[in-house]
Motif scaffolding. Structure first.
Motif, mmCIF file in Angstrom:
data_model
loop_
_atom_site.group_PDB
_atom_site.id
_atom_site.type_symbol
_atom_site.label_atom_id
_atom_site.label_comp_id
_atom_site.label_asym_id
_atom_site.label_seq_id
_atom_site.Cartn_x
_atom_site.Cartn_y
_atom_site.Cartn_z
ATOM 1 N N UNK A 76 5.105 3.470 -3.373
ATOM 2 C CA UNK A 76 4.611 4.701 -3.970
ATOM 3 C C UNK A 76 5.353 5.185 -5.188
ATOM 4 N N UNK A 77 6.420 4.478 -5.592
ATOM 5 C CA UNK A 77 7.208 4.871 -6.754
ATOM 6 C C UNK A 77 7.472 3.649 -7.628
ATOM 7 N N UNK A 84 5.019 0.456 -6.690
ATOM 8 C CA UNK A 84 5.883 0.074 -7.803
ATOM 9 C C UNK A 84 5.312 -1.077 -8.643
ATOM 10 N N UNK A 85 5.701 -1.054 -9.910
ATOM 11 C CA UNK A 85 5.278 -2.078 -10.856
ATOM 12 C C UNK A 85 6.422 -3.039 -11.140
ATOM 13 N N UNK A 86 6.102 -4.317 -11.129
ATOM 14 C CA UNK A 86 7.092 -5.333 -11.497
ATOM 15 C C UNK A 86 7.473 -5.187 -12.963
ATOM 16 N N UNK A 87 6.482 -4.948 -13.824
ATOM 17 C CA UNK A 87 6.762 -4.781 -15.248
ATOM 18 C C UNK A 87 7.773 -3.667 -15.486
ATOM 19 N N UNK A 105 13.630 6.562 -9.697
ATOM 20 C CA UNK A 105 12.254 6.409 -9.240
ATOM 21 C C UNK A 105 11.343 7.269 -10.096
ATOM 22 N N UNK A 106 10.119 6.796 -10.281
ATOM 23 C CA UNK A 106 9.144 7.511 -11.101
ATOM 24 C C UNK A 106 7.807 7.564 -10.386
ATOM 25 N N UNK A 146 0.838 -1.208 0.000
ATOM 26 C CA UNK A 146 0.000 0.000 0.000
ATOM 27 C C UNK A 146 0.869 1.253 0.000
ATOM 28 N N UNK A 147 0.535 2.197 -0.889
ATOM 29 C CA UNK A 147 1.374 3.384 -1.037
ATOM 30 C C UNK A 147 1.427 4.224 0.227
#
Length: 197
Positions: free
Chosen positions: A88-89, A112-115, A101-102, A49-50
């Motif tokens: 959150x990033x 965060x995304x695994x992709x 980080x984005x 959770x962010x």
């Protein structure tokens, strides 16, 4: 393959691991027993959770005999440590093998995304990257694992038969046709082999 050959070898500069629901227990198994020095960096995205502070670094630092760090922007991706993505990033690996980080929009409801990690790491490491997808309740990681394979990297997925949530491993198998589909004990052996050489 459903088992790790006795003569299996793969020289990884980095190992990217993605997990979601049920991931802490799965990571505890496959990361357990890692010993310094590691020849590879291990970079982990676990959906969190962010709005909550991550406790992953202190949790795993007490369990592992290798350095455990939260990935920081502009920091080099150094062999020998386990890195966790901050909540959150999106976590990316740049071409010069440093972290960034984005705050871009979530991917499959995840940031965060695994992709995102897998795709950027595949660009940076090519055939010296290993990607592992574990238990999870969405399809994040499938596209990224396909990118790892397309760049010549090693691909592995947790056997859905033992995953707490099967959606993520099933999607990764369907989209990436990984080299290995293994239970956690097999993934642990694979990780130790490629990270210790």
């Amino acid at each position: 393959m459903r088992s790790l050959p006795a003569d299996f070898a793969f020289a990884a500069d980095a190992v990217a691991i993605g997990a979601s629901a049920g991931g802490i227990d799965a990571l505890s198994i496959i990361l357990g027993g890692l010993q310094a020095p590691l020849a590879a960096a291990v970079v982990v995205v676990l959906h969190l959770p962010e709005q909550h502070e991550s406790r992953l670094v202190p949790l795993f630092a007490h369990r592992l005999a290798v350095p455990v760090r939260e990935a920081r922007p502009h920091a080099p991706v150094e062999p020998g440590a386990v890195y966790f993505a901050p909540p959150g990033y999106h976590l990316l690996v740049e071409a010069e093998r440093s972290f960034s980080l984005s705050c871009d929009e979530p991917v499959l409801f995840s940031r965060p995304s695994i992709d995102v990690l897998f795709e950027s790491a595949a660009e940076a490491y090519g055939p010296t990257l290993a990607g592992i997808v574990l238990t999870g309740a969405n399809e994040d990681g499938a596209r990224g694992l396909a990118a790892v394979k397309a760049r010549g990297g090693l691909t592995a997925v947790q056997d859905p038969a033992e995953a707490l949530h099967t959606t993520m491993p099933l999607a990764a198998i369907r989209e990436a046709d990984p080299r290995f589909v293994l239970p956690l004990a097999g993934l642990r052996s694979l990780l130790h082999t490629v990270a210790h050489r």
